[in-house]
Design an enzyme around this catalytic site. Structure first.
Site, short mmCIF file in Angstrom:
data_model
loop_
_atom_site.label_atom_id
_atom_site.label_comp_id
_atom_site.label_asym_id
_atom_site.label_seq_id
_atom_site.Cartn_x
_atom_site.Cartn_y
_atom_site.Cartn_z
N SER A 1 4.75 1.55 -5.66
CA SER A 1 4.24 2.88 -5.98
C SER A 1 4.68 3.83 -4.88
CB SER A 1 2.71 2.87 -6.05
OG SER A 1 2.17 4.17 -6.10
N TYR B 1 -5.78 0.27 -3.25
CA TYR B 1 -4.51 0.52 -3.92
C TYR B 1 -3.46 0.98 -2.92
CZ TYR B 1 -1.19 2.16 -7.43
OH TYR B 1 -0.06 2.33 -8.19
N LYS C 1 -0.21 -1.35 -1.90
CA LYS C 1 1.12 -0.89 -2.28
C LYS C 1 2.02 -0.73 -1.06
CE LYS C 1 0.68 -0.92 -6.72
NZ LYS C 1 1.45 -1.89 -7.55
#
Length: 269
Positions: free
Chosen positions: A144, A157, A161
């Site tokens: 991401s 998250y 990532k």
């Protein structure tokens, strides 16, 4: 850089998390490029539907667990004869709630499992096989832009990532001269269920336009053909990444201002 070369035609390809979203788009794109595709997803019905759509083979299961990865690689190898390209695409947000700092350990553990350890376990299983037969292979991590720029909102998250990008970089450095090609897909907003569930972050993630999953898949194949490590479906991310490296304090100040706007709009911690 020379002319792009077809890297997927006739190849055996595995895509994890391929039941919908970016994974489904990657599976469709690979098949359109002439690859033979194994579709993996936790949702067996979705995996079967995508496999039927592209004339591929569904091997549903948990690609994040150690046993699940080995089972997938073994089954896909039997189906394809050889896995040439592995798209480690499965990923989750999953933190939920409004106070990300207080995310419970069990939720952290699950997100680390899917967003980081799934890649590690897949590479641990398949890279030795590629090295042993001497034909090399291609490992593609769906990370991401959050892994390059930091993420407003979900700490698990953002952190996982970053780790996914870091692992992909390490894999490329360690095995790139031994025939293992590695790529990291780093989009911003993409029109998937994850974006739909992003709440106040939807507008922020879409500030440079939210892309369709198919556009991400197109960018991934273009990067593969051109031999580029970073897949940036949103080209603006390259400039942001450079600015972050050039003046980290200024970058963090800008991100804090964005956080304040999010807080004022209803907030995420």
């Amino acid at each position: 850089m020379g002319a792009p070369q077809d890297k997927l035609s006739g190849k055996g390809v595995v895509v994890t998390g391929a039941g919908r979203g970016i994974g489904r788009a990657l599976a469709l794109k690979a098949a359109a490029e002439g690859a033979r595709v194994v579709v993996n997803d936790l949702d067996a019905d979705n995996a079967a539907a995508v496999a039927a759509e592209i004339g591929g083979t569904a091997h549903p299961g948990d690609a994040a667990s150690a046993d699940g990865v080995v089972a997938l690689v073994d089954a896909a190898t039997e189906t394809l004869g050889r896995i040439d390209v592995f798209f480690a695409n499965a990923g989750i947000d999953g933190a939920g709630g409004v106070d990300s700092l207080q995310t419970p350990d069990d939720v952290w553990d699950r997100i680390v499992d899917v967003n980081v350890m799934a890649h590690v376990r897949a590479a641990r299983t398949i890279v030795p096989r590629w090295l042993e037969d001497g034909q090399g292979g291609r490992f593609v991590v769906t990370a991401s832009a959050a892994g390059l720029l930091t993420m407003i909102g979900s700490a698990p998250y953002s952190v996982t990532k970053h780790a996914a990008v870091g692992f992909a970089e390490w894999l490329s450095v360690t095995y790139g001269a031994r025939g293992i090609d590695v790529h990291a897909i780093c989009p911003q907003g993409v029109r998937t269920k994850m974006l739909e569930d992003a709440g106040p972050l939807q507008e922020l993630l879409s500030r440079d336009s939210a892309l369709e999953p198919e556009e991400v898949a197109d960018a991934a194949v273009a990067a593969i053909e051109e031999g580029r490590f970073l897949v940036l479906p949103h080209p603006e991310v390259a400039g942001y990444y450079a600015a972050r490296a050039a003046d980290t304090d200024r970058w963090l100040g800008g991100m804090r201002r964005l956080q304040q706007k999010v807080d004022e709009a209803g907030g995420l911690a």
